[in-house]
Design an enzyme around this catalytic site. Structure first.
Site, PDB file in Angstrom:
ATOM      1  N   SER A 109      20.323  21.394  72.617  1.00  0.00           N
ATOM      2  CA  SER A 109      19.351  22.051  73.507  1.00  0.00           C
ATOM      3  C   SER A 109      18.142  22.593  72.737  1.00  0.00           C
ATOM      4  O   SER A 109      16.998  22.379  73.145  1.00  0.00           O
ATOM      5  CB  SER A 109      20.037  23.204  74.239  1.00  0.00           C
ATOM      6  OG  SER A 109      21.138  22.716  74.967  1.00  0.00           O
ATOM      7  N   CYS A 153      25.959  21.105  75.065  1.00  0.00           N
ATOM      8  CA  CYS A 153      25.752  21.413  76.483  1.00  0.00           C
ATOM      9  C   CYS A 153      25.896  20.164  77.353  1.00  0.00           C
ATOM     10  O   CYS A 153      26.639  20.158  78.328  1.00  0.00           O
ATOM     11  CB  CYS A 153      24.371  22.036  76.671  1.00  0.00           C
ATOM     12  SG  CYS A 153      23.955  22.267  78.403  1.00  0.00           S
ATOM     13  N   CYS A 206      28.526  22.628  78.854  1.00  0.00           N
ATOM     14  CA  CYS A 206      28.117  23.101  80.193  1.00  0.00           C
ATOM     15  C   CYS A 206      28.181  22.030  81.278  1.00  0.00           C
ATOM     16  O   CYS A 206      28.750  22.261  82.349  1.00  0.00           O
ATOM     17  CB  CYS A 206      26.678  23.618  80.150  1.00  0.00           C
ATOM     18  SG  CYS A 206      26.227  24.501  78.666  1.00  0.00           S
ATOM     19  N   LYS A 245      31.700  20.395  81.872  1.00  0.00           N
ATOM     20  CA  LYS A 245      32.548  21.519  82.303  1.00  0.00           C
ATOM     21  C   LYS A 245      32.308  21.852  83.763  1.00  0.00           C
ATOM     22  O   LYS A 245      33.228  21.977  84.553  1.00  0.00           O
ATOM     23  CB  LYS A 245      32.251  22.721  81.400  1.00  0.00           C
ATOM     24  CG  LYS A 245      32.979  24.011  81.673  1.00  0.00           C
ATOM     25  CD  LYS A 245      32.371  24.904  82.720  1.00  0.00           C
ATOM     26  CE  LYS A 245      30.949  25.311  82.546  1.00  0.00           C
ATOM     27  NZ  LYS A 245      30.673  26.243  81.484  1.00  0.00           N
ATOM     28  N   TYR A 265      17.240  12.429  78.417  1.00  0.00           N
ATOM     29  CA  TYR A 265      16.784  13.177  77.240  1.00  0.00           C
ATOM     30  C   TYR A 265      16.047  12.244  76.278  1.00  0.00           C
ATOM     31  O   TYR A 265      14.992  12.571  75.752  1.00  0.00           O
ATOM     32  CB  TYR A 265      17.991  13.804  76.512  1.00  0.00           C
ATOM     33  CG  TYR A 265      18.320  15.206  76.951  1.00  0.00           C
ATOM     34  CD1 TYR A 265      18.684  15.485  78.254  1.00  0.00           C
ATOM     35  CD2 TYR A 265      18.283  16.261  76.042  1.00  0.00           C
ATOM     36  CE1 TYR A 265      18.999  16.779  78.648  1.00  0.00           C
ATOM     37  CE2 TYR A 265      18.597  17.558  76.432  1.00  0.00           C
ATOM     38  CZ  TYR A 265      18.959  17.804  77.736  1.00  0.00           C
ATOM     39  OH  TYR A 265      19.257  19.083  78.121  1.00  0.00           O
ATOM     40  N   GLY A 286      40.430  34.430  75.152  1.00  0.00           N
ATOM     41  CA  GLY A 286      40.140  35.137  76.407  1.00  0.00           C
ATOM     42  C   GLY A 286      38.654  35.221  76.658  1.00  0.00           C
ATOM     43  O   GLY A 286      38.185  36.107  77.364  1.00  0.00           O
ATOM     44  N   TYR A 338      34.699  33.003  77.323  1.00  0.00           N
ATOM     45  CA  TYR A 338      34.119  32.100  78.327  1.00  0.00           C
ATOM     46  C   TYR A 338      34.950  30.812  78.465  1.00  0.00           C
ATOM     47  O   TYR A 338      35.332  30.436  79.560  1.00  0.00           O
ATOM     48  CB  TYR A 338      32.743  31.630  77.874  1.00  0.00           C
ATOM     49  CG  TYR A 338      31.551  32.511  78.079  1.00  0.00           C
ATOM     50  CD1 TYR A 338      30.691  32.300  79.143  1.00  0.00           C
ATOM     51  CD2 TYR A 338      31.230  33.510  77.167  1.00  0.00           C
ATOM     52  CE1 TYR A 338      29.538  33.052  79.303  1.00  0.00           C
ATOM     53  CE2 TYR A 338      30.081  34.271  77.316  1.00  0.00           C
ATOM     54  CZ  TYR A 338      29.234  34.039  78.389  1.00  0.00           C
ATOM     55  OH  TYR A 338      28.094  34.785  78.542  1.00  0.00           O
ATOM     56  N   GLU A 358      37.387  29.567  81.690  1.00  0.00           N
ATOM     57  CA  GLU A 358      36.866  28.424  82.461  1.00  0.00           C
ATOM     58  C   GLU A 358      37.861  27.261  82.427  1.00  0.00           C
ATOM     59  O   GLU A 358      38.156  26.633  83.451  1.00  0.00           O
ATOM     60  CB  GLU A 358      35.507  27.988  81.918  1.00  0.00           C
ATOM     61  CG  GLU A 358      34.405  29.011  82.214  1.00  0.00           C
ATOM     62  CD  GLU A 358      33.038  28.594  81.685  1.00  0.00           C
ATOM     63  OE1 GLU A 358      32.949  27.645  80.877  1.00  0.00           O
ATOM     64  OE2 GLU A 358      32.033  29.232  82.088  1.00  0.00           O
ATOM     65  N   ARG A 380      36.395  40.245  76.695  1.00  0.00           N
ATOM     66  CA  ARG A 380      35.911  41.453  75.998  1.00  0.00           C
ATOM     67  C   ARG A 380      34.378  41.469  75.994  1.00  0.00           C
ATOM     68  O   ARG A 380      33.737  40.435  75.809  1.00  0.00           O
ATOM     69  CB  ARG A 380      36.435  41.453  74.552  1.00  0.00           C
ATOM     70  CG  ARG A 380      36.098  42.701  73.778  1.00  0.00           C
ATOM     71  CD  ARG A 380      36.936  42.783  72.529  1.00  0.00           C
ATOM     72  NE  ARG A 380      36.749  41.642  71.639  1.00  0.00           N
ATOM     73  CZ  ARG A 380      35.749  41.534  70.767  1.00  0.00           C
ATOM     74  NH1 ARG A 380      34.849  42.486  70.667  1.00  0.00           N
ATOM     75  NH2 ARG A 380      35.659  40.475  69.980  1.00  0.00           N
ATOM     76  N   GLY A 395      36.481  30.890  69.831  1.00  0.00           N
ATOM     77  CA  GLY A 395      35.163  31.091  69.247  1.00  0.00           C
ATOM     78  C   GLY A 395      34.642  29.862  68.534  1.00  0.00           C
ATOM     79  O   GLY A 395      35.365  28.885  68.315  1.00  0.00           O
ATOM     80  N   ASP A 398      22.639  28.199  68.278  1.00  0.00           N
ATOM     81  CA  ASP A 398      23.929  28.732  67.805  1.00  0.00           C
ATOM     82  C   ASP A 398      23.985  28.943  66.292  1.00  0.00           C
ATOM     83  O   ASP A 398      24.706  29.831  65.818  1.00  0.00           O
ATOM     84  CB  ASP A 398      25.076  27.772  68.182  1.00  0.00           C
ATOM     85  CG  ASP A 398      25.395  27.805  69.667  1.00  0.00           C
ATOM     86  OD1 ASP A 398      24.648  28.445  70.419  1.00  0.00           O
ATOM     87  OD2 ASP A 398      26.382  27.161  70.073  1.00  0.00           O
ATOM     88  N   THR A 445      23.019  27.926  76.072  1.00  0.00           N
ATOM     89  CA  THR A 445      21.998  26.874  76.124  1.00  0.00           C
ATOM     90  C   THR A 445      20.596  27.411  76.436  1.00  0.00           C
ATOM     91  O   THR A 445      19.640  27.078  75.720  1.00  0.00           O
ATOM     92  CB  THR A 445      22.413  25.821  77.172  1.00  0.00           C
ATOM     93  OG1 THR A 445      23.563  25.165  76.677  1.00  0.00           O
ATOM     94  CG2 THR A 445      21.322  24.808  77.431  1.00  0.00           C
ATOM     95  N   ALA A 453      26.517  33.507  83.482  1.00  0.00           N
ATOM     96  CA  ALA A 453      27.601  33.261  84.442  1.00  0.00           C
ATOM     97  C   ALA A 453      28.795  32.699  83.708  1.00  0.00           C
ATOM     98  O   ALA A 453      28.651  31.966  82.735  1.00  0.00           O
ATOM     99  CB  ALA A 453      27.137  32.278  85.505  1.00  0.00           C
ATOM    100  N   HIS A 459      21.471  37.963 105.941  1.00  0.00           N
ATOM    101  CA  HIS A 459      22.721  38.152 106.667  1.00  0.00           C
ATOM    102  C   HIS A 459      23.119  36.902 107.440  1.00  0.00           C
ATOM    103  O   HIS A 459      22.257  36.262 108.032  1.00  0.00           O
ATOM    104  CB  HIS A 459      22.559  39.321 107.641  1.00  0.00           C
ATOM    105  CG  HIS A 459      23.817  39.656 108.362  1.00  0.00           C
ATOM    106  ND1 HIS A 459      24.885  40.278 107.749  1.00  0.00           N
ATOM    107  CD2 HIS A 459      24.184  39.431 109.651  1.00  0.00           C
ATOM    108  CE1 HIS A 459      25.856  40.439 108.641  1.00  0.00           C
ATOM    109  NE2 HIS A 459      25.461  39.919 109.790  1.00  0.00           N
ATOM    110  N   GLU A 501      23.919  39.892 100.196  1.00  0.00           N
ATOM    111  CA  GLU A 501      23.355  41.079 100.855  1.00  0.00           C
ATOM    112  C   GLU A 501      24.022  42.365 100.382  1.00  0.00           C
ATOM    113  O   GLU A 501      23.455  43.442 100.474  1.00  0.00           O
ATOM    114  CB  GLU A 501      23.429  40.952 102.380  1.00  0.00           C
ATOM    115  CG  GLU A 501      24.826  41.009 102.960  1.00  0.00           C
ATOM    116  CD  GLU A 501      24.828  40.878 104.498  1.00  0.00           C
ATOM    117  OE1 GLU A 501      23.924  41.425 105.140  1.00  0.00           O
ATOM    118  OE2 GLU A 501      25.736  40.207 105.030  1.00  0.00           O
TER     119      GLU A 501
END
Ligand code: NDP
Length: 449
Positions: free
Chosen positions: A13, A41, A46, A49, A97, A177, A179, A183, A206, A263, A304, A312, A342, A438, A443
């Site tokens: 990236s 990525c 990403c 995944k 790309y 534990g 990302y 996932e 964490r 990691g 990274d 990314t 996210a 709504h 909301e």
């Protein structure tokens, strides 16, 4: 005098964005990559995944459909179809790309790059080696999964290999534990694999807001994932029908596949970096200044390899900032405050700004917490036992919203907008003044009293 104005090592990236932008500003640019264009990525992160997350969500969607009047028919899952379609999509993106780089006259060389001196790169491929020179050089080689050193670790794989499975295992154990671990656990569980997650700490994820972390674990357990906290793998033993994990406290776990998501480390080995004077941190990350310059004045690093947030969009922004600084006479750096992110766990998490714990550390008693816990409308007829949680943290002194967190459907989509609001310094009064959309989950962010 040099072969290139700018030579980039690594087509992920950060490297792709920096090379394309530098070429757009008029530089003669070369780019080397020994694997595929797109980096982690696009090729094994990403993008594939997220496709797997979509695939794995169908098992719940089919069940939800019953409550809306759809009858169940044959909803069998075929891994090979998913794998082939995923591969095709990744190939398509890689091609895009490449075309984009070609259109900007960036020369792509399939080879491994190593620094010989501050202006010279040695390129090695299956046919041999060659040498080129460049005025400025960028190291954008990304990161690689790292494993703890325990007996039997050679039997473990990383997320890289998951994307190449020929068949789905029956049982899988994910270690970590962060990302990737949460996932991956969600993906496999959704695809019908008996899934365990082993995490060494008190609570997964964490660094994120504690209530959101606890909520995710609660929902993962409800979905049938065997989440074990305060647990560690001491040894992996190969057996006739899979693997036996020896855990702390004399526990054991039988599994068919072990994925370590503990990691990632910077790809900075065997590249001649320290030999030319580039200073590395103890863990191998490259030291850079705010304009991504290493300790050698014409050599830069983004993404990274510099040990920042391994995301990314960060690498892309850094690549663009570097190109603007070096080739468009516009000194530019990235503002790392309030980065929305996210986690595509199930349910997903969207978050921006400070967690409640960090906000209290920074603002003490001035922090006011607003919360809403609810069942998504969709899950009422579906009969799904899943609840969402939204939190915002407000500094009472200024009324500014300093953190927004959500776990529940569409969190990733919703948090992007919250990111803009918080970046702009929005106050709670401005949130309240905004008319609700709504009926929606989003909301809740403007209705919290
Ligand atoms: P993370 O740093 O997020 O998590 C690593 C996990 O492994 C932590 O839970 C950590 O525990 C645990 N761990 C570390 N060392 C050991 C050990 N020796 N034994 C047992 N457990 C250990 O790394 P990931 O591999 O999950 O992901 C790498 C990066 O990729 C992330 O930081 C993220 O930036 C990026 N990413 C982003 C995604 C997204 O944007 N949605 C998706 C996937 C990856 P502890 O908490 O105790 O340190």
């Amino acid at each position: 005098m040099y072969d290139y104005d700018f030579f980039v090592i690594g087509a992920g990236s950060g490297g792709v964005r920096a090379s394309r932008m530098a070429a757009k500003y008029g530089a003669k640019v070369g780019l080397c990559e020994d694997y595929r264009v797109g980096g982690t990525c696009v090729i094994r992160g990403c993008v594939p995944k997220k496709l797997f997350v979509y695939a794995s969500e169908y098992s719940s969607h089919f069940k939800d459909g019953l409550g809306f009047g759809w009858s169940s028919s044959d909803h069998s899952f075929n891994w090979k179809t998913l794998k082939i379609n995923k591969d095709n999509e990744v190939n398509r993106l890689e091609e895009l790309y490449r075309k984009n780089l070609d259109n900007h006259q960036v020369e792509i060389i399939k080879a491994r790059g190593k620094l010989i001196d501050k202006h010279t790169v040695e390129l090695t491929d299956s046919r041999g080696s060659s040498i080129l020179t460049a005025s400025k050089i960028l190291i954008a080689t990304g990161s690689w999964p790292s494993y703890p050193c325990i007996p039997g670790i050679e039997y473990a794989i990383s997320s890289n290999e998951v994307f190449e499975f020929e068949e789905l295992p029956k049982r899988i154990t994910v270690v970590g534990g962060g990302y990737i671990a949460v996932e991956m656990a969600g993906i496999f569980n959704g695809l019908g694999v008996e899934t365990s997650l082993i995490y060494r700490g008190n609570e997964i994820l964490r660094g994120f807001d504690l209530e959101i972390r606890a909520k995710l674990r609660e929902e993962m357990l409800k979905k049938g994932i065997d989440v074990r906290i305060n647990e560690e793998v001491e040894k992996i033993v190969k057996t006739s029908d899979g693997y036996l994990l020896n855990l702390l406290n004399n526990n054991e776990l039988k599994t068919d596949c072990i994925v370590y998501a503990t990691g990632r480390k910077a790809n900075t080995g065997n590249m001649g970096l320290e030999e030319v004077g580039i200073k590395l941190k103890a863990n191998g990350d490259i030291y850079v200044d705010e304009y991504y310059r290493s300790t050698v004045d014409n050599i830069f690093a983004v993404g990274d390899v510099t040990g920042g947030m391994q995301l990314t969009p960060i690498a892309i922004k850094e690549g663009a900032a570097l190109a603007a600084t070096q080739f468009n006479d516009t000194p530019t750096f990235v503002n790392y405050d309030n980065i929305p992110t996210a986690i595509f766990s199930q349910p997903p998490i969207g978050t921006v700004g400070l967690s409640e714990e960090d906000a209290r550390d920074r603002y003490g008693d001035n922090i006011q917490v607003y919360k809403s816990e609810y069942k998504s409308m969709k899950f009422t007829l579906a009969g799904r036992d899943e609840r969402s949680l939204i939190k915002i943290l407000v500094d009472c002194k200024t009324d500014k919203v300093v953190g927004a967190h959500m776990i529940g459907p569409d969190s990733a989509e919703i948090i992007q907008g919250m990111g803009i609001a918080i970046k702009c310094g929005a106050t709670k009064a401005q949130f309240d003044d905004t008319v609700a959309v709504h009926p929606s989950s989003a909301e809740e962010f403007v209705l919290m009293k």
